[in-house]
Design a protein around this motif. Sequence first.
Motif, mmCIF file in Angstrom:
data_model
loop_
_atom_site.group_PDB
_atom_site.id
_atom_site.type_symbol
_atom_site.label_atom_id
_atom_site.label_comp_id
_atom_site.label_asym_id
_atom_site.label_seq_id
_atom_site.Cartn_x
_atom_site.Cartn_y
_atom_site.Cartn_z
ATOM 1 N N ALA A 211 -6.739 6.179 -0.598
ATOM 2 C CA ALA A 211 -7.269 4.841 -0.843
ATOM 3 C C ALA A 211 -8.255 4.489 0.263
ATOM 4 O O ALA A 211 -8.205 5.050 1.352
ATOM 5 N N ALA B 156 -11.594 7.392 -5.292
ATOM 6 C CA ALA B 156 -10.505 6.740 -4.560
ATOM 7 C C ALA B 156 -10.437 5.271 -4.953
ATOM 8 O O ALA B 156 -11.473 4.654 -5.197
ATOM 9 N N PRO B 157 -9.211 4.713 -5.044
ATOM 10 C CA PRO B 157 -9.117 3.284 -5.305
ATOM 11 C C PRO B 157 -9.696 2.493 -4.132
ATOM 12 O O PRO B 157 -9.372 2.772 -2.979
ATOM 13 N N ARG C 229 -7.798 -4.956 -5.992
ATOM 14 C CA ARG C 229 -8.629 -3.787 -6.261
ATOM 15 C C ARG C 229 -9.940 -4.325 -6.815
ATOM 16 O O ARG C 229 -10.005 -4.846 -7.928
ATOM 17 N N PHE D 92 0.808 -1.219 0.000
ATOM 18 C CA PHE D 92 0.000 0.000 0.000
ATOM 19 C C PHE D 92 0.849 1.281 0.000
ATOM 20 O O PHE D 92 0.340 2.352 0.304
ATOM 21 N N LEU E 5 -5.998 7.637 4.491
ATOM 22 C CA LEU E 5 -6.296 6.244 4.167
ATOM 23 C C LEU E 5 -7.442 5.808 5.076
ATOM 24 O O LEU E 5 -7.323 5.902 6.296
ATOM 25 N N GLU F 58 -15.388 4.074 -5.860
ATOM 26 C CA GLU F 58 -14.480 4.540 -6.913
ATOM 27 C C GLU F 58 -15.084 5.719 -7.676
ATOM 28 O O GLU F 58 -14.390 6.688 -7.999
#
Lengths: 101, 452
Positions: free
Chosen positions: B258, B280-281, B298, B174, B235, B275
């Motif tokens: 993320a 954001a992923p 993902r 990450f 995060l 998403e």
Amino acid sequence: MSSGASVPELAAPSPASPQQEAELAKLIVSVLSLEVVPEDIQPEAPLFNQGLGLDSIDALEIALAVSKTYDVKLRSDDERNHRIFASLRSLAAHIEKHRTR
Amino acid sequence: MPPDLVGQGLAWPLIDRPMSDVVCRRAGRAITVGQLLAEAATLAARLPAAAEAHAINLCADRYRMLVGFVAALLRGHVTLLNADASPARLGLLAATHAGCYVLADGTAPNGLPMVAIQLDPEPPVPGPLPPVPAIPLDRIVAVGFTSGSTAEPTAHPKPWGALVAAASAAAERFALRAADGPRATILATVPPQHMYGFETTIMLPLQAAVTIYAGASFFPSDVLDSLAALPPRRLLVTTPLHLRALLAEGRRPAPLAAVISATAPLAAGIAAAVERDWHAPMLEIYGATEAGSMASRRTIQEADWLPYRGVECRAEGVYVPGLGEVRLGDLLKAGPGGRFRLLGRRSDMVKLAGRRASLADLNRRLLEVEGVRDGVFVAPDDIERNPAARLAAYVVAPGRSVQEILAGLRAKLEPLFLPRPVWLVPSLPRDRLGKLSQRALSDLRLTTARNG
């Protein structure tokens, strides 16, 4: 602060009406699919653990339903949180104090 | 840390980052690694003197949990990862682990020795810091518990090497290493006593370049307001249950580097919404208390899981650095590129809100309720997709009410596993061998749904 002054105690919000409590009981039973009729929820009984036996999934579901129905955002950062979630009565009173619809 | 170092009698530092790094944001203040170490050393001096002891760290405050864990490590004590403060659970832990004491930021019940973690209003200015010890990789430093439907937890001892290997693999995956750019700040909605919360908010800040947020992060409003007050890179470490509530809230969070989810498979719809609406992923971690975090993906792009460094898919489970081969409750199938696919549950295990239970075990407990002649728990079809899913039960109990049955179950089960709804039926469609086929159960389900 002068030496004679005392800190006023944080007053609990005035209670909601029995109709408002009943309306909230109905909402809780319906969003959580509880096996009780709304009238059976004792207004002063604990909602979590020993009382109605709710858990953290339920807390999130209640927060969601209260936000959608009354536009009241529940938070855990203030000290009164335990009091707000203590019983149907305290939750209803909190909602009535803060609702915008 | 290279995974192949594990198991060679080596040691690795308790803290592997500069003392001036910010390790935590709490009540508007930035706390450095040095301050954490100083506070932990002060606390360590107050811990019980026994060489072998177990700390039940109940702290809800993430920073206090971290201080308590480091203090226990400094004293060579093992931390029990348990958030359940009920007298029954604490009594059980004390009976099965030598020299138990409680670390708590609230009030702790139950006659066990208790060390309260009270932090100074201003963190101490670090004077001469104690040296950072190196801890043998094979030393057990924590115990995770799979707590199913019952009060009987299964213990999973965690060697230091396995925790460090998982933390460094996650940091690599990450981009949380010192060289990976601006520091990431982690806001987590999972308790630090849960294995996933422990790895991401207790182990990572000791071994990777991250700052953890220690403040309110349960209700959607908490999470959104707290995120807005944090600096980038933010995060969000959370679960499908919280993501569902956050999306329903409708407010867009502050920009996120993320979002990471674990504890249950994330529905494709939730992943796509994150998403699209949050830009954001949306990443998922695959883990289990007995093995720790093992892989990630993902969600909108990948059906298969990419193992962490050193993790390998084996016939009967997975190979995990520092632990060896671990048998899992899930069935895995190795795929191309070293990835693997989840094929489903090995047994009759069901998972609700990150907690596991065996349906057979639940059924056994249902039959122990007074007045119940027959009964069966069923998992809804959407249990893997609906984070708020609950079990249902069909019960044969002439003359008994649903409330009486639930009262009986409440004494035997955690509330999470109480059935909603309970259907009272005259009999169950068992075959001549007494078995309930899936087909008979789904017929029963259709009939009750129509009549109910």
